[in-house]
Structures are given as C-alpha cells and as structure tokens.
Design an enzyme around this catalytic site. Sequence first.
Site, PDB file in Angstrom:
ATOM      1  N   SER A  11      28.220 -10.715  26.514  1.00  0.00           N
ATOM      2  CA  SER A  11      27.429 -10.706  27.606  1.00  0.00           C
ATOM      3  C   SER A  11      27.905 -11.900  28.716  1.00  0.00           C
ATOM      4  CB  SER A  11      26.041 -11.026  27.140  1.00  0.00           C
ATOM      5  OG  SER A  11      25.096 -11.198  28.429  1.00  0.00           O
ATOM      6  N   HIS A  36      29.366  -6.445  28.715  1.00  0.00           N
ATOM      7  CA  HIS A  36      27.661  -6.405  28.709  1.00  0.00           C
ATOM      8  C   HIS A  36      27.415  -7.306  30.071  1.00  0.00           C
ATOM      9  CE1 HIS A  36      23.566  -5.602  27.267  1.00  0.00           C
ATOM     10  NE2 HIS A  36      23.222  -6.664  27.672  1.00  0.00           N
ATOM     11  N   ASP A  38      24.149  -8.135  32.247  1.00  0.00           N
ATOM     12  CA  ASP A  38      22.499  -8.509  32.535  1.00  0.00           C
ATOM     13  C   ASP A  38      22.114  -8.527  33.874  1.00  0.00           C
ATOM     14  OD1 ASP A  38      21.874  -8.563  29.800  1.00  0.00           O
ATOM     15  OD2 ASP A  38      23.273 -10.256  29.671  1.00  0.00           O
ATOM     16  N   MET A  40      18.496  -8.805  36.435  1.00  0.00           N
ATOM     17  CA  MET A  40      17.469  -9.264  36.230  1.00  0.00           C
ATOM     18  C   MET A  40      16.967  -9.317  37.486  1.00  0.00           C
ATOM     19  SD  MET A  40      17.838 -12.395  33.652  1.00  0.00           S
ATOM     20  CE  MET A  40      18.918 -12.051  32.100  1.00  0.00           C
ATOM     21  N   HIS A  69      22.937  -3.555  31.637  1.00  0.00           N
ATOM     22  CA  HIS A  69      21.524  -3.705  31.042  1.00  0.00           C
ATOM     23  C   HIS A  69      20.524  -4.004  32.356  1.00  0.00           C
ATOM     24  CE1 HIS A  69      18.835  -6.094  27.923  1.00  0.00           C
ATOM     25  NE2 HIS A  69      18.345  -5.132  28.423  1.00  0.00           N
ATOM     26  N   MET A  71      17.321  -4.967  33.678  1.00  0.00           N
ATOM     27  CA  MET A  71      16.020  -5.632  33.168  1.00  0.00           C
ATOM     28  C   MET A  71      15.324  -5.762  34.377  1.00  0.00           C
ATOM     29  SD  MET A  71      17.259  -8.420  30.487  1.00  0.00           S
ATOM     30  CE  MET A  71      19.100  -8.228  31.049  1.00  0.00           C
ATOM     31  N   MET A 140      16.062  -5.095  21.519  1.00  0.00           N
ATOM     32  CA  MET A 140      16.201  -6.649  21.913  1.00  0.00           C
ATOM     33  C   MET A 140      15.522  -7.417  20.849  1.00  0.00           C
ATOM     34  SD  MET A 140      17.122  -6.845  24.938  1.00  0.00           S
ATOM     35  CE  MET A 140      17.158  -8.502  25.242  1.00  0.00           C
ATOM     36  N   ASP A 178      20.774  -7.250  20.942  1.00  0.00           N
ATOM     37  CA  ASP A 178      21.026  -7.981  22.297  1.00  0.00           C
ATOM     38  C   ASP A 178      20.161  -9.342  21.979  1.00  0.00           C
ATOM     39  OD1 ASP A 178      21.547  -9.158  24.500  1.00  0.00           O
ATOM     40  OD2 ASP A 178      20.844  -7.502  25.640  1.00  0.00           O
TER      41      ASP A 178
HETATM   42  C1  DX5 Z   1      19.015 -11.628  27.502  1.00  0.00           C
HETATM   43  C2  DX5 Z   1      20.017 -10.678  27.787  1.00  0.00           C
HETATM   44  C3  DX5 Z   1      21.093 -10.904  26.784  1.00  0.00           C
HETATM   45  C4  DX5 Z   1      21.636 -12.186  26.984  1.00  0.00           C
HETATM   46  C5  DX5 Z   1      21.975 -12.635  25.429  1.00  0.00           C
HETATM   47  O1  DX5 Z   1      17.851 -11.156  28.305  1.00  0.00           O
HETATM   48  O2  DX5 Z   1      19.733  -9.218  27.777  1.00  0.00           O
HETATM   49  O3  DX5 Z   1      22.156  -9.899  26.861  1.00  0.00           O
HETATM   50  O4  DX5 Z   1      22.863 -12.563  27.717  1.00  0.00           O
HETATM   51  O5  DX5 Z   1      22.393 -13.862  25.246  1.00  0.00           O
HETATM   52  P1  DX5 Z   1      22.564 -14.437  23.812  1.00  0.00           P
HETATM   53  O6  DX5 Z   1      23.584 -13.916  23.149  1.00  0.00           O
HETATM   54  O7  DX5 Z   1      23.072 -15.994  24.500  1.00  0.00           O
HETATM   55  O8  DX5 Z   1      21.309 -14.591  23.126  1.00  0.00           O
HETATM   56 ZN    ZN Z   2      21.256  -7.851  27.613  1.00  0.00          ZN
END
Ligand code: DX5
Ligand code: ZN
Length: 228
Positions: A11, A36, A38, A40, A69, A71, A140, A178
């Site tokens: 990620s 991956h 993320d 947001m 991903h 969010m 998650m 994740d």
């Molecule tokens: C959290 C993200 C993850 C995050 C995981 O909301 O969806 O992908 O980057 O990070 P670690 O591996 O540090 O928990």
């Molecule tokens: Zn993620």
Amino acid sequence: MTYARIEIAPSILAADFARLGEQVREVEAGGADVIHVDVMDGHFVPNISIGVPVVASLRKATRLPLDVHLMIERPETYIGDFVRAGADRVLIHQEATVHLDRALSMIRELGAQAGVAINPATPVATLSEILDRVDTVLVMSVNPGFGGQKFIPGAVEKIRQLDQWRSRYNDGFRIEVDGGVDLGNTTELALAGVNTFVAGTSLFGTPDPAATTRQMRKLATEAMSQRV
Ligand code: DX5
Ligand code: ZN
C-alpha cells in the site's frame, strides 16, 4: 476464473510520496504482485489522501496491476475516471453506496476487475447477493482511513467464512485483507484463506521494503501450500 494464488500488494499510503516511483520499483524488485492505492475523500473516512492524477502517474511508473481502494462516498461518480487513469481493479465499500450492484457492474463494464470492501463492523452476510459478480472481497482489518493501525483479530473469522462460501461460487473471487498486516500475522491469514495481502507500514516502514516483501511472500506461500 479461480483465484488460488498469493499476491503481495504494498500500500503506497505508507510510501514516501516525494519518491513514489522509486518506492514502487523497490517493492517490485521484492516480488510485489499488485500496487494498492488508497483513495480517501475526507467524508467516508476522516482523512484525505490522493486521487486520479496519482493513479495516472503510477500507471506510467509500473506494469503491475493497480488495485484502487476507493474510501469515498458514492464511488460510482468516480469509477470511470479511475479506470481511465489506469486502475486494473477498483474496490468500493459496501457501506459507501446504496446501489452496490449497479456500481460493481459499472466497474466490469468499463473493463476493470470489481472488488467490494467491508469495514470491521460490517458482516460478510451483507455481501450474499453480490458474491457471484465480484473478483475480490476485501476484508478491512482496521477501520479505514489511516495506515499504521493495529490489526483487528475479528477479521480472521470473516475471512474463514468467506473462504468456506467461495466454493459455492467456483472459487470465483479472491480474498484480500487490508490493515495491520505484517510478518507476524501473514501465516494465520494465509491459512484462513487470504490471497491478497495489503501491507503499508510493515513494508515501507522497514529499512529494506524489497526484502520484507520477499519474506511476506515466502510466509504466505508456505502457509498456502499447507492448505491443499
Ligand atoms: C487504511 C488503508 C490501508 C492502509 C494499510 O485505510 O486502506 O490500505 O494503507 O496500512 P497499514 O498496512 O499500515 O495498516
Ligand atoms: Zn487500502
């Protein structure tokens, strides 16, 4: 399609954004299978990260599949933009849209793989009507929004449940996990049925992300071979 294999999906949320291309090449050298990403929006989760232009730049920086991903609330509004920017897989949250079925179809119609993600408080049973038309189910194992959080153990039982169910769907979807994934829980997660391991802090937070990616892959592959 069946998804029996192991994938390590670093990620980039935990990477140094000022040298993102370089960091992607490091984990790629360690055998990463997927990148991956993320996204947001500050509404669905209490944080803002990156968006479409970064996906477009990553597309030029790596040949690995991009696992985007989302969010974000009402993900259907942005699915087209992310696919056109180069997302190979788009994951949307069950909790983020009232039209989950339509949004998942839209991802496939645009030519990408469709994934559905569930928060820690969302039961896997809420996915029963759409499991026959997804490529990935993302469990998650932290509350989404931030990297570096502690793994929530309840995720393991949800993964086992999905693993049991998927034989009914000809093993038609992969199971992804994740949040708080590290070398200490990789084996247990692989034994429970995980295919795709998303890891941010535990890879990019180490002095040698390539070596740690390699180690995680080895642990997961060994555990997977014990399952069959
Ligand atoms: C959290 C993200 C993850 C995050 C995981 O909301 O969806 O992908 O980057 O990070 P670690 O591996 O540090 O928990
Ligand atoms: Zn993620």
